[in-house]
Design an enzyme around this catalytic site. Structure first.
Site, PDB file in Angstrom:
ATOM      1  N   ASP A  83      59.259  37.489  30.932  1.00  9.30           N
ATOM      2  CA  ASP A  83      57.847  37.906  30.877  1.00  9.30           C
ATOM      3  C   ASP A  83      56.941  36.814  30.317  1.00  9.30           C
ATOM      4  OD1 ASP A  83      58.792  40.483  31.627  1.00  9.30           O
ATOM      5  OD2 ASP A  83      59.240  40.899  29.529  1.00  9.30           O
ATOM      6  N   GLY A  99      59.544  41.306  37.189  1.00 11.20           N
ATOM      7  CA  GLY A  99      58.248  41.740  37.716  1.00 11.20           C
ATOM      8  C   GLY A  99      57.240  40.655  37.461  1.00 11.20           C
TER       9      GLY A  99
HETATM   10  P1  GDP Z   1      56.774  36.871  34.414  1.00 10.37           P
HETATM   11  O1  GDP Z   1      57.833  37.857  34.750  1.00 10.37           O
HETATM   12  O2  GDP Z   1      57.325  35.735  33.600  1.00 10.37           O
HETATM   13  O3  GDP Z   1      55.982  36.423  35.591  1.00 10.37           O
HETATM   14  O4  GDP Z   1      55.747  37.572  33.438  1.00 10.37           O
HETATM   15  P2  GDP Z   1      54.907  38.910  33.683  1.00 10.37           P
HETATM   16  O5  GDP Z   1      54.155  38.816  34.953  1.00 10.37           O
HETATM   17  O6  GDP Z   1      55.738  40.102  33.449  1.00 10.37           O
HETATM   18  O7  GDP Z   1      53.949  38.844  32.432  1.00 10.37           O
HETATM   19  C1  GDP Z   1      52.979  37.949  32.301  1.00 10.37           C
HETATM   20  C2  GDP Z   1      51.660  38.712  32.205  1.00 10.37           C
HETATM   21  O8  GDP Z   1      50.723  37.890  31.585  1.00 10.37           O
HETATM   22  C3  GDP Z   1      51.033  39.066  33.537  1.00 10.37           C
HETATM   23  O9  GDP Z   1      50.343  40.284  33.410  1.00 10.37           O
HETATM   24  C4  GDP Z   1      50.075  37.917  33.813  1.00 10.37           C
HETATM   25  O10 GDP Z   1      48.979  38.280  34.624  1.00 10.37           O
HETATM   26  C5  GDP Z   1      49.617  37.633  32.429  1.00 10.37           C
HETATM   27  N1  GDP Z   1      49.275  36.239  32.154  1.00 10.37           N
HETATM   28  C6  GDP Z   1      49.863  35.115  32.627  1.00 10.37           C
HETATM   29  N2  GDP Z   1      49.317  34.033  32.039  1.00 10.37           N
HETATM   30  C7  GDP Z   1      48.385  34.492  31.168  1.00 10.37           C
HETATM   31  C8  GDP Z   1      47.506  33.862  30.232  1.00 10.37           C
HETATM   32  O11 GDP Z   1      47.494  32.657  30.066  1.00 10.37           O
HETATM   33  N3  GDP Z   1      46.718  34.689  29.481  1.00 10.37           N
HETATM   34  C9  GDP Z   1      46.710  36.039  29.609  1.00 10.37           C
HETATM   35  N4  GDP Z   1      45.911  36.753  28.843  1.00 10.37           N
HETATM   36  N5  GDP Z   1      47.534  36.663  30.475  1.00 10.37           N
HETATM   37  C10 GDP Z   1      48.350  35.901  31.234  1.00 10.37           C
END
Ligand code: GDP
Length: 431
Positions: free
Chosen positions: A13, A40
């Site tokens: 995540d 996800g």
């Molecule tokens: P993944 O499985 O590693 O892709 O992570 P997830 O998608 O589960 O979680 C990352 C969450 O953080 C998602 O809701 C993204 O839209 C959000 N996100 C990614 N980069 C950033 C950021 O720099 N700042 C903020 N506030 N949200 C972010």
């Protein structure tokens, strides 16, 4: 050759989905190589949110092809749903945009049933799986009982394999877990129906396609799922996922050699989260954890579960750099730390009264360590509209510099929000 691996450097995540999406603008092919629909990725493009579980995030770029490689366990219902959703959104317009390996392990309803039943039966000892059947599907692969994606296109073979598999699975489901068995016929009919829909996406040998692309000088991105600390062999066992999540898995899951990798980018948040059970040295108290959870939207993209939150752990990050051979880092969610007067960063642990700088590989030991923190100044400014590193507040730049120096690894990218435009490049991707 231009292979780039994107791998989670924490407990998953970290924001890999956003990084892969942003990197995909510069790539020709994106390959998903391990895990299943337990991952996800949440992507925000032009303010529209898309959650993908199996299909690589590169699909949102029309010029980029996507591939699901043999290391993935393919939840057949989920992949069909994602294809339908992407088609309806006008994103997936051509079957050449997505190829699925014939060698993928197919994940079926009985895997999900077994996963959920086991977690219930384990009570307090449960792992905290997503209940998506990933563990049982990988077990089938290891015990040579898996139904492969290619089997779906040979009805006779499919029927035979389903009958053999369900004989054993239903014994467990009925006799041990006291649940309703899974019937062969309806499942077979459903698979035949889904196979017809999936046939255009079928590829007999994805390894060859990747190999040829690399040889032709194409830029290939390998998209990892989950994170280093959830690796089956090198994570916080048994509180781990059922596949190998570290860089080596990109080679194994795809069927290519490590020499093609030009860059290995580890994705880390500016703090730490984890879902499920297991040791987590820098976990915050509930008040702070709840603040970060709300400000960072720290709820699972697959299950909606609240994530446990903690400060950035450089001992764990250094471990991730080592076991993955990371060449650089992407630092995500820096914006979420705005408004904290002081920011803690864990630089060492204390175990049995002794200060240690290396992560203990035993989960038992890791659950007993006390984090040793360095306190840095925070910043009050909202970072979400910052578009260049030099425009960040001094304290935020000091924080970035501190991390890069402590872990002796460059930070190439900093993210200050979920959108593509909220990405600050320190070093271009293909340089
Ligand atoms: P993944 O499985 O590693 O892709 O992570 P997830 O998608 O589960 O979680 C990352 C969450 O953080 C998602 O809701 C993204 O839209 C959000 N996100 C990614 N980069 C950033 C950021 O720099 N700042 C903020 N506030 N949200 C972010």
């Amino acid at each position: 050759m231009a292979g780039i691996v994107v791998v989670g450097a924490q407990w998953g995540d970290e924001g890999k989905g956003k990084v892969v999406d942003v990197f995909s603008a510069h790539a020709d092919l994106v390959v998903r190589y391990q895990g299943g629909a337990n991952a996800g990725h949440t992507l925000v493009v032009n303010g529209v949110k898309t959650v993908l579980h199996l299909i690589p995030s590169g699909v949102l770029h029309p010029k980029c092809s996507c591939m699901i490689a043999p290391g993935v366990v393919l939840d057949i219902e989920e992949v069909v749903k994602e294809i339908r959703d992407l088609k309806a959104a006008g994103v997936l317009t051509n079957s050449e945009q997505l190829k699925i390996s014939d060698q993928c392990t197919v994940l079926l309803s009985y895997h999900r049933k077994l996963d959920a039943a086991r977690e219930v039966a384990a009570g307090n000892e449960k792992i905290g799986t997503t209940g998506k059947g990933i563990g049982p599907a990988y077990e089938d692969r290891a015990s040579r009982k898996a139904i492969l994606f290619g089997d779906l296109f040979d009805r006779e073979r499919l029927k035979g394999k389903l009958e053999a598999s369900l004989k054993e699975k239903n014994f467990l489901i009925e006799k041990y877990y006291k649940q309703e068995p899974v019937e062969v016929e309806p499942l077979f009919n459903r698979l035949v129906e889904l196979a017809a829909e999936l046939e255009p996406y079928r590829s007999k040998d994805t390894s060859l396609v990747v190999h040829r692309a690399l040889k032709a000088g194409k830029k290939v991105l390998f998209e990892g799922a989950q994170g280093t600390m959830l690796d089956l062999l090198h994570g916080t066992y048994p509180y781990v996922t059922s596949s190998s999540t570290i860089t080596g898995s990109a080679c194994i899951g795809t069927g290519i050699g490590p020499s093609v990798m030009q860059k290995i980018v580890g994705i880390t948040k500016a703090y730490t989260t984890r879902v499920g059970s297991g040791p987590f040295p820098t976990e915050m108290n509930e008040t702070l954890s709840e603040r970060l959870r709300q400000e960072g939207g720290e709820f699972g993209a697959t299950t909606g579960r609240p994530r446990r939150c903690g400060w950035l752990d450089l001992v764990a990050l250094k471990y991730a750099i080592r076991v993955n051979g990371l060449t650089s880092l992407a630092l995500m969610k820096l914006d979420v730390l705005s408004g904290h007067e002081k920011i803690e960063v864990c630089t060492a642990y204390r175990l049995d009264g002794v200060e240690i700088k290396e992560l203990p590989v035993s989960s038992n030991d890791l659950s007993r360590v006390e984090p040793i923190y360095r306190t840095l100044n925070g910043w009050s400014e909202d970072l979400r509209n910052v578009r260049a590193i030099q425009d960040l507040p001094q304290a935020a730049r000091d924080f970035i510099q501190f991390i890069a120096t402590e872990v002796a690894t460059p930070i190439d990218v900093v993210s200050v929000g979920p959108g593509r435009e909220q990405t600050l490049w320190i070093k271009p991707l293909f340089s």
